[in-house]
Write a protein that holds these residues in place. Structure first.
Motif, short mmCIF file in Angstrom:
data_model
loop_
_atom_site.label_atom_id
_atom_site.label_comp_id
_atom_site.label_asym_id
_atom_site.label_seq_id
_atom_site.Cartn_x
_atom_site.Cartn_y
_atom_site.Cartn_z
N GLU A 126 31.05 28.41 56.22
CA GLU A 126 31.37 29.66 55.51
C GLU A 126 30.79 29.71 54.10
N VAL A 127 30.40 28.59 53.55
CA VAL A 127 29.81 28.55 52.20
C VAL A 127 28.30 28.50 52.35
N ASP A 128 27.61 29.43 51.69
CA ASP A 128 26.16 29.55 51.86
C ASP A 128 25.39 28.50 51.08
N CYS A 129 25.82 28.22 49.84
CA CYS A 129 25.13 27.21 49.04
C CYS A 129 26.00 26.82 47.86
N VAL A 130 25.52 25.85 47.13
CA VAL A 130 26.22 25.34 45.96
C VAL A 130 25.23 25.37 44.79
N THR A 131 25.74 25.73 43.61
CA THR A 131 24.88 25.73 42.43
C THR A 131 25.49 24.86 41.34
N ASP A 132 24.66 24.46 40.40
CA ASP A 132 25.12 23.57 39.32
C ASP A 132 24.19 23.73 38.13
N ILE A 133 24.76 23.64 36.93
CA ILE A 133 23.96 23.78 35.72
C ILE A 133 23.14 22.54 35.42
#
Length: 406
Positions: A342-349
């Motif tokens: 259900e989660v498309d992707c993950v982002t991070d600074i």
């Protein structure tokens, strides 16, 4: 993902009883929360999705000590954990965290007169805090951490007075007593807590008066708010002010200060070597913690259900779901809730994390600027203290979406 029954039967608790507390030595502790099949290394960088999906797995088996209030993961397996240059834990790319980190360094320099002194950090990560202490007080620093990467400090002002040792800490690293010894966000990774603190104490004398400063995650908040995302395999030791103070006092330190900081997420303690060894008896706060522990399984099950439903409903409605933050909280969130699809992707600074893959679920970690093309409908922020910082970034990207914070 396999969970213990949220109401964990008396029979199961009985089977789990008897595991000795590594903090105070009490022989009767109780299992109250279990999760199986979790990644054992939440902060490792994986080059491929296949490697991330095939990561080592273990279990979380939280036990509570009614003697000192300490909580620990009896399922922790040190042979399944890795702290190396693949371990990426730095939070320094966040302006919010950087302000906190600098202010903490300023306070310690001022409070303890750290100017031109010898400082040491056990579990220094990439050395950012040692560099701050060097810059602010022209102190000389030694940092020990198997995940240290000395090359990252090349050319950084103040780093010429800092030496990083990419090894696990041993008493031999501290042949000469420092004036200031700190250990930040490391003790929670140590299973034999009393042995570790006793080892440090054995290398210090009252005459030298080394100031000792430790920082750990604050567990009262985790219990009260059912912060399941803050429970993961390699965090094998969970402290409240009571259990942390009792640990230091029992190992020959005089506690001079404790504080809860960073939106109640961090617990800090300052202490001096002392000949006196004391153990507090019948601390009423232990009973309060015990009640939170007793009700935790049922409360956390309801909390998990809320977040699982929120993400699944958004996905079912055709909205793209993105997690902001790819560290341990995100690994715990994804694997605990079973939300890989259900989660498309993950982002991070943190640019050092970009284009690597999340342990356990294999999600790709994308730069925040890529979200403009992804067009998320829901962003789930792994740490609410960064809400405003993230909301500003989202607005600057021209995105309009819902933002939900753990």
């Amino acid at each position: 993902m396999n969970f213990a029954d949220p109401t964990l039967s008396a029979q199961a608790q009985g089977h789990a009883a008897g595991t000795a507390c590594p903090n105070c030595g009490a022989g009767d502790t109780r299992l109250f929360y279990r999760v199986e099949g979790v990644p054992t290394n939440s902060c490792l960088l994986f080059e491929t999705r296949e490697e991330a999906l095939g990561c080592k797995r273990g279990e979380i088996s939280l036990h509570f000590c009614g003697g000192c209030g300490f909580i620990f993961n009896a399922g922790f397996d040190p042979d399944q954990t890795e702290y190396s240059d693949r371990y990426e834990e730095t939070q320094g790319f966040s302006p919010t965290f950087s302000r906190f980190h600098r202010n903490l360094a300023v306070e310690l320099v001022e409070r303890h007169g750290l100017r031109g002194r010898e400082v040491m950090e056990i579990g220094c990560g990439k050395g950012e805090f040692l560099v701050l202490l060097s810059q602010l007080g022209e102190n000389r620093g030694v940092g020990v951490d198997p995940s240290a990467i000395p090359e990252r400090l090349e050319g950084v002002p103040g780093a010429e007075r800092v030496r990083l040792i990419p090894e696990y800490f041993e008493p031999g690293h501290c042949r000469e007593e420092p004036d200031f010894l700190c250990c930040k966000m490391t003790l929670e990774h140590i299973p034999d807590t009393a042995d570790f603190i006793a080892t440090i104490r054995a290398g210090l004398t009252e005459a030298n008066g080394t100031v000792v400063f430790f920082q750990v995650p604050e567990t009262y908040r985790i219990l009260q708010q059912c912060a399941f995302e803050d429970i993961y395999h390699e965090h094998c030791s969970y402290f409240t002010e009571t259990s942390l103070r009792r640990l230091f006092e029992g190992c020959g330190f005089k506690v001079t200060r404790t504080a809860v900081e960073y939106d109640d997420q961090y617990l800090t303690i300052e202490a001096l070597p002392s000949a006196a060894r004391s153990r507090r008896e019948d601390d009423p706060s232990v009973s309060e913690i015990a009640e939170l522990v007793r009700t935790f399984p049922e409360r956390v099950a309801a909390h998990r259900d809320h977040w699982r439903a929120l993400v699944r409903d958004a996905s079912a409605a055709g909205r793209r779901v993105v997690l902001w933050g790819s560290g341990s909280k995100a690994v715990s969130f994804l694997t605990s809730l079973g939300l890989a699809g259900e989660v498309d992707c993950v982002t991070d600074i943190n640019p050092n994390r970009h284009h690597h893959f999340m342990p356990g679920t294999g999600h790709r970690i994308v730069p925040p600027d890529d979200l403009a093309a992804i067009e998320p409908g829901l962003i789930v922020v792994m740490n609410r203290i960064y809400k405003e910082e993230i909301a500003d970034h989202v607005r600057n990207l021209g995105l309009t979406c819902d933002i939900a914070c753990l």
